[in-house]
Design an enzyme around this catalytic site. Structure first.
Site, PDB file in Angstrom:
ATOM      1  N   GLN A 104       0.851  -1.187   0.000  1.00  0.00           N
ATOM      2  CA  GLN A 104       0.000   0.000   0.000  1.00  0.00           C
ATOM      3  C   GLN A 104       0.893   1.245   0.000  1.00  0.00           C
ATOM      4  OE1 GLN A 104      -3.504  -0.336   2.691  1.00  0.00           O
ATOM      5  NE2 GLN A 104      -2.631  -2.313   3.274  1.00  0.00           N
ATOM      6  N   LYS A 213      -0.264  -9.078 -17.084  1.00  0.00           N
ATOM      7  CA  LYS A 213      -1.280  -9.578 -16.161  1.00  0.00           C
ATOM      8  C   LYS A 213      -2.312  -8.501 -15.869  1.00  0.00           C
ATOM      9  CE  LYS A 213      -0.514  -9.206 -11.911  1.00  0.00           C
ATOM     10  NZ  LYS A 213       0.119  -9.225 -10.580  1.00  0.00           N
ATOM     11  N   ASP A 243       2.228 -14.186  -1.884  1.00  0.00           N
ATOM     12  CA  ASP A 243       1.164 -14.189  -0.877  1.00  0.00           C
ATOM     13  C   ASP A 243       0.262 -15.399  -1.089  1.00  0.00           C
ATOM     14  OD1 ASP A 243      -0.735 -13.637   1.015  1.00  0.00           O
ATOM     15  OD2 ASP A 243      -1.333 -11.700   0.209  1.00  0.00           O
ATOM     16  N   GLY A 246      -1.319 -16.800  -6.429  1.00  0.00           N
ATOM     17  CA  GLY A 246      -2.145 -16.766  -7.629  1.00  0.00           C
ATOM     18  C   GLY A 246      -1.389 -16.251  -8.836  1.00  0.00           C
TER      19      GLY A 246
END
Length: 331
Positions: A104, A213, A243, A246
């Site tokens: 972030q 992506k 994480d 994916g």
């Protein structure tokens, strides 16, 4: 008037939080130090208590604390810094093998927090004098600080691993070492990772490819296109953190579908939350090499851990003796 003692003559003290005690111990052993005694405990309601059990007055203090979830790891670090400042430590360095909340780093949507900027301010307000970290998710986070930030790269330890295992990797694909190296392609899993992938490709003398992506929502990745030649190549996907895996596994499948001979990955920070390990095991990835910047929640035959303790020990030694560590910044 009393003369100020140069930082290089200050005694070095090494303390560790509870987020990654194994790495902290390895760093201390690599540097020939003994971890200092500190009491860290939780009250029944979860409130954190910190007390240094030895004098740290006038010391060059290094606090080793990775900050993966939960956020209590950050809170524990802030309290350790505050306690050290109140105990008159001469200089306080926060050693963050993994810098949490780094994703972030900008306001990319309306009404969202720039959490990385807030964390930087909280560290400084707590009283830290310097930050030592590795493979930030966004290098510009260094600009959020008004104090020195030493940003290390894991590429050195990954390069050592590749050099030591090239023969094994080549043999598993029925190649000679020369063929393996000639067909090595470094792959960026998204545009954001292209700069670091380019640096790895230059360091490994390898080709470069990019996965285009699109992410429809957080933690959901959709591969659209592969830019670069990967057919018949040994692909090495580079990313700073993994994480839910994916992005990594969908990218590996796209590379395999495009004719890649083999797919390995280097990921600095193995958060591996949720279905990450199951996805890796079910993917075309032959192995994922990660560092011990955060402890693994679950192991797998496809996941291999290499230590960054020597890198951090050398950095702490150089900071403590006021020597240059610029050679350790090379991507």
């Amino acid at each position: 008037m009393a003369l100020l003692v140069p930082a290089s003559t200050l005694p070095v003290s090494i303390f560790a939080g509870r987020s990654n005690p194994a790495l902290a111990q390895r760093i201390a052993e690599e540097g020939g130090w003994t971890l200092g005694e500190v009491t860290l405990k939780d009250f029944s309601d979860g409130e954190i208590y910190v007390r240094y059990e030895e004098s740290i007055r006038g010391t060059d203090l290094f606090i080793i604390q990775s900050t993966p979830p939960p956020a209590e790891h950050w809170m524990e670090l802030f309290l350790m810094i505050d306690a050290a400042r109140r105990a008159s430590a001469a200089r306080i360095t926060a050693v963050l093998p993994y810098f949490g909340y780094a994703r972030q780093d900008r306001k990319d949507q309306p009404r969202v927090s720039i959490a990385a900027r807030m964390i930087a301010k909280m560290l400084q307000d707590a009283g830290v004098d310097r930050v030592l970290t590795m493979d930030l998710h966004a290098a510009q986070i260094q600009g959020f600080f008004d104090i020195p930030v030493d940003h290390l790269y894991g590429s050195a330890v990954f390069e050592t691993w590749l050099d030591e295992n090239t023969l094994m990797l080549a043999g598993s694909n029925g190649q000679t070492v020369e063929d393996f190296r000639q067909n090595l392609v470094v792959v960026a899993p998204d545009v954001g990772a292209s700069k670091i992938a380019r640096a790895y490709a230059k360091r490994f003398k390898a080709g470069l490819a990019l996965i285009d992506k699109r992410r429809p929502e957080a933690n959901v990745a959709e591969v659209m296109n592969i830019i670069g030649d990967v057919k018949g190549k040994n692909c090495l996907v580079i990313d700073d953190l993994c994480d839910t895996a994916g992005t990594l596994t969908s990218g590996a499948k796209a590379l395999s579908d495009a004719g890649a001979l083999s797919v390995q990955a280097f990921c600095s920070h193995p958060l591996l939350s949720g279905p990450a390990v199951d996805r890796i095991e079910a993917s075309p990835l032959s192995r994922v090499i990660v560092t011990d910047s955060v402890p693994l929640a679950r192991t797998s035959d496809k996941i291999e851990v290499i230590s960054v303790a020597p890198l951090f020990a050398e950095s702490i030694h150089r900071i403590g003796s006021d020597e240059s560590i610029s050679t350790l910044f090379v991507e």
